[in-house]
Motif scaffolding. Sequence first.
Motif, short mmCIF file in Angstrom:
data_model
loop_
_atom_site.label_atom_id
_atom_site.label_comp_id
_atom_site.label_asym_id
_atom_site.label_seq_id
_atom_site.Cartn_x
_atom_site.Cartn_y
_atom_site.Cartn_z
N VAL A 143 0.82 -1.21 0.00
CA VAL A 143 0.00 0.00 0.00
C VAL A 143 0.86 1.26 0.00
N GLY A 144 2.08 1.18 0.53
CA GLY A 144 2.98 2.33 0.53
C GLY A 144 3.33 2.77 -0.88
N MET A 145 3.57 1.80 -1.76
CA MET A 145 3.87 2.12 -3.16
C MET A 145 2.65 2.76 -3.82
N ALA A 146 1.47 2.25 -3.50
CA ALA A 146 0.24 2.81 -4.07
C ALA A 146 0.03 4.26 -3.61
N ALA A 147 0.29 4.51 -2.33
CA ALA A 147 0.16 5.87 -1.80
C ALA A 147 1.18 6.81 -2.44
N THR A 148 2.40 6.32 -2.63
CA THR A 148 3.45 7.11 -3.28
C THR A 148 3.05 7.46 -4.71
N TYR A 149 2.49 6.48 -5.40
CA TYR A 149 2.04 6.71 -6.78
C TYR A 149 0.90 7.73 -6.81
N GLY A 150 -0.04 7.62 -5.87
CA GLY A 150 -1.15 8.57 -5.81
C GLY A 150 -0.67 9.99 -5.54
N LEU A 151 0.25 10.13 -4.59
CA LEU A 151 0.80 11.45 -4.26
C LEU A 151 1.56 12.03 -5.44
N GLY A 152 2.40 11.24 -6.06
CA GLY A 152 3.18 11.71 -7.21
C GLY A 152 2.30 12.10 -8.38
N SER A 153 1.27 11.31 -8.64
CA SER A 153 0.35 11.62 -9.74
C SER A 153 -0.40 12.92 -9.47
N GLY A 154 -0.79 13.12 -8.20
CA GLY A 154 -1.48 14.36 -7.84
C GLY A 154 -0.58 15.57 -8.00
N ILE A 155 0.68 15.45 -7.56
CA ILE A 155 1.63 16.56 -7.69
C ILE A 155 1.91 16.85 -9.16
N GLY A 156 2.01 15.79 -9.97
CA GLY A 156 2.21 15.98 -11.41
C GLY A 156 1.08 16.75 -12.05
N TRP A 157 -0.16 16.41 -11.69
CA TRP A 157 -1.34 17.11 -12.22
C TRP A 157 -1.34 18.56 -11.72
N PHE A 158 -0.97 18.75 -10.46
CA PHE A 158 -0.89 20.09 -9.87
C PHE A 158 0.13 20.96 -10.61
N LEU A 159 1.32 20.41 -10.88
CA LEU A 159 2.35 21.16 -11.60
C LEU A 159 1.89 21.52 -13.01
N ALA A 160 1.18 20.61 -13.65
CA ALA A 160 0.70 20.85 -15.01
C ALA A 160 -0.29 22.01 -15.05
N ILE A 161 -1.30 21.99 -14.16
CA ILE A 161 -2.31 23.05 -14.18
C ILE A 161 -1.74 24.37 -13.68
N LEU A 162 -0.79 24.32 -12.74
CA LEU A 162 -0.16 25.55 -12.25
C LEU A 162 0.68 26.20 -13.36
N ALA A 163 1.41 25.38 -14.10
CA ALA A 163 2.26 25.91 -15.18
C ALA A 163 1.43 26.55 -16.28
N ILE A 164 0.36 25.85 -16.70
CA ILE A 164 -0.45 26.41 -17.79
C ILE A 164 -1.21 27.64 -17.32
N ALA A 165 -1.61 27.69 -16.04
CA ALA A 165 -2.30 28.87 -15.52
C ALA A 165 -1.38 30.08 -15.51
N ALA A 166 -0.14 29.88 -15.09
CA ALA A 166 0.84 30.98 -15.08
C ALA A 166 1.10 31.48 -16.49
N ILE A 167 1.22 30.57 -17.44
CA ILE A 167 1.46 30.96 -18.83
C ILE A 167 0.25 31.69 -19.40
N ARG A 168 -0.97 31.20 -19.11
CA ARG A 168 -2.17 31.83 -19.64
C ARG A 168 -2.38 33.24 -19.06
N GLU A 169 -1.96 33.44 -17.82
CA GLU A 169 -2.05 34.79 -17.25
C GLU A 169 -1.12 35.74 -18.00
N LYS A 170 0.08 35.29 -18.34
CA LYS A 170 1.04 36.13 -19.06
C LYS A 170 0.62 36.33 -20.51
#
Length: 205
Positions: A143-170
Amino acid sequence: MVEYFSLFVRSIFIDNMIFAYFLGMCSYLAVSKNVKTAVGLGAAVIFVLTVTVPVNYLLDNYLLKSGALSWLGPEYATIDLSFLSFIMFIAVVASMVQLVEMIVEKFAPALYGSLGIFLPLIAVNCAILGGSLFMQQKDFPNVGMAATYGLGSGIGWFLAILAIAAIREKITYSNVPAPLRGLGITFIITGLMAIGFMSFMGIKI
């Protein structure tokens, strides 16, 4: 420890839900017009993925898989409830999203108002369900590996939407050709960012 770190980095950069699989694009495009709302939705997605992936891992391995009920006794070893995977995974996701919605409404009403319908729609965000289905496919040993995968996937999605939001503002202040304004230039930028993230594929940890 190296395995956990490798999985964590891979789920953020190489197996990124947006740039590798293009999952969760509807929320990604609709809520990425400014950084503040993107951060709020991204944080909610991190929480939901981090909780639902390990919970669904436990459900899958101790309730749904063929032979998963053997812990109840040898007479239950042949029971296969895997046909219930989709509905059980979605039920867990919907429960977590409802919890997030209540927390955000209570402690950040302004953010709740700006996210609007897209906050409850996390429940039908294909990136969230995709995390649990990929977990099932990858067959993690614990379950530790599953939790790590879930956290990493969430952070990856977060970075993607944060990056595109910053670019769209500019890009609001940029001279974008008329036919490409709006979603057109956003799709082009997303494609270029996906190519950039592909450069991490050669990294071995």
